[in-house]
Scaffold this motif. Sequence first.
Motif, PDB file in Angstrom:
ATOM      1  N   SER A  15       0.854  -1.182   0.000  1.00  0.00           N
ATOM      2  CA  SER A  15       0.000   0.000   0.000  1.00  0.00           C
ATOM      3  C   SER A  15       0.892   1.234   0.000  1.00  0.00           C
ATOM      4  N   ALA A  16       0.386   2.300  -0.595  1.00  0.00           N
ATOM      5  CA  ALA A  16       1.110   3.563  -0.684  1.00  0.00           C
ATOM      6  C   ALA A  16       0.415   4.575   0.220  1.00  0.00           C
ATOM      7  N   TRP A  17       1.211   5.270   1.018  1.00  0.00           N
ATOM      8  CA  TRP A  17       0.686   6.210   2.014  1.00  0.00           C
ATOM      9  C   TRP A  17       1.412   7.536   1.924  1.00  0.00           C
ATOM     10  N   GLU A  18       0.694   8.581   2.266  1.00  0.00           N
ATOM     11  CA  GLU A  18       1.305   9.908   2.377  1.00  0.00           C
ATOM     12  C   GLU A  18       0.570  10.663   3.481  1.00  0.00           C
TER      13      GLU A  18
ATOM     14  N   GLY B  94      -1.271  -2.353  -4.633  1.00  0.00           N
ATOM     15  CA  GLY B  94      -0.986  -3.286  -5.716  1.00  0.00           C
ATOM     16  C   GLY B  94      -0.376  -4.536  -5.120  1.00  0.00           C
ATOM     17  N   ALA B  95      -0.553  -5.662  -5.807  1.00  0.00           N
ATOM     18  CA  ALA B  95      -0.097  -6.936  -5.259  1.00  0.00           C
ATOM     19  C   ALA B  95       0.686  -7.738  -6.295  1.00  0.00           C
TER      20      ALA B  95
ATOM     21  N   ILE C 137       0.612  -9.547 -11.484  1.00  0.00           N
ATOM     22  CA  ILE C 137       0.204  -8.286 -10.872  1.00  0.00           C
ATOM     23  C   ILE C 137      -1.300  -8.379 -10.580  1.00  0.00           C
ATOM     24  N   LYS C 138      -1.675  -8.065  -9.351  1.00  0.00           N
ATOM     25  CA  LYS C 138      -3.076  -8.126  -8.933  1.00  0.00           C
ATOM     26  C   LYS C 138      -3.440  -6.848  -8.177  1.00  0.00           C
ATOM     27  N   SER C 139      -4.716  -6.559  -8.142  1.00  0.00           N
ATOM     28  CA  SER C 139      -5.299  -5.550  -7.247  1.00  0.00           C
ATOM     29  C   SER C 139      -4.647  -4.177  -7.313  1.00  0.00           C
TER      30      SER C 139
ATOM     31  N   LYS D 284      -2.020  11.199 -10.168  1.00  0.00           N
ATOM     32  CA  LYS D 284      -0.928  11.803  -9.397  1.00  0.00           C
ATOM     33  C   LYS D 284       0.328  10.933  -9.443  1.00  0.00           C
ATOM     34  N   GLY D 285       0.302   9.869 -10.262  1.00  0.00           N
ATOM     35  CA  GLY D 285       1.471   8.998 -10.368  1.00  0.00           C
ATOM     36  C   GLY D 285       1.516   7.869  -9.353  1.00  0.00           C
ATOM     37  N   VAL D 286       0.462   7.679  -8.594  1.00  0.00           N
ATOM     38  CA  VAL D 286       0.443   6.632  -7.574  1.00  0.00           C
ATOM     39  C   VAL D 286       0.608   5.251  -8.203  1.00  0.00           C
ATOM     40  N   ALA D 287      -0.177   4.946  -9.217  1.00  0.00           N
ATOM     41  CA  ALA D 287      -0.115   3.623  -9.851  1.00  0.00           C
ATOM     42  C   ALA D 287       1.256   3.376 -10.470  1.00  0.00           C
ATOM     43  N   SER D 288       1.832   4.385 -11.092  1.00  0.00           N
ATOM     44  CA  SER D 288       3.166   4.232 -11.691  1.00  0.00           C
ATOM     45  C   SER D 288       4.204   3.890 -10.635  1.00  0.00           C
ATOM     46  N   LYS D 289       4.156   4.581  -9.520  1.00  0.00           N
ATOM     47  CA  LYS D 289       5.130   4.327  -8.449  1.00  0.00           C
ATOM     48  C   LYS D 289       4.927   2.949  -7.840  1.00  0.00           C
ATOM     49  N   LEU D 290       3.683   2.552  -7.641  1.00  0.00           N
ATOM     50  CA  LEU D 290       3.407   1.215  -7.115  1.00  0.00           C
ATOM     51  C   LEU D 290       3.865   0.132  -8.088  1.00  0.00           C
TER      52      LEU D 290
END
Length: 151
Positions: free
Chosen positions: A50-53, A61-62, A73-75, A85-91
């Motif tokens: 999980s990504a947090w700020e 992402g899993a 890659i799942k979820s 905001k680039g969250v998915a790219s970073k994950l």
Amino acid sequence: MEIRIDDLTGKEIIALISEHVQSMLEQSPPESVHALKWEELRAPEITLWSAWEQGELLGCGALKALDEYHGEIKSMRTSARHLRKGVASKLLAHIMEEAKRQGYRRLSLETGSMESFKAARTLYEQFGFEYCRPFAKYTDDPNSGFMTKSL
């Protein structure tokens, strides 16, 4: 942004995964939904990040082990408040690095083939994933797109 392994016990991550599953059910016929419920994501062959700020959940992402060298890659899900905001790219970059570190040689994924999944397919294409035949236990499905990438 802090990306960390999540044990799927927090109310925020459970809500985000539940939202993800519900969204998939709204966009695809039930037989074409391959999203895992939060309880299923706790399987030993799956690691979820999980990504947090500033104490706020941004996304998740899993990685599911299919065998010693192949992962799925799942979820992948970004909170509605943090889209674009680039969250998915970073994950995704984080998961790919972890997969390499663990010795995986290939990553694959299933996503929807409908227009509503175009942003997801574009993200995976930008990371070098290419379209492929169904893998693992998946079968041909007009509502699914399958993608893979050698690491």
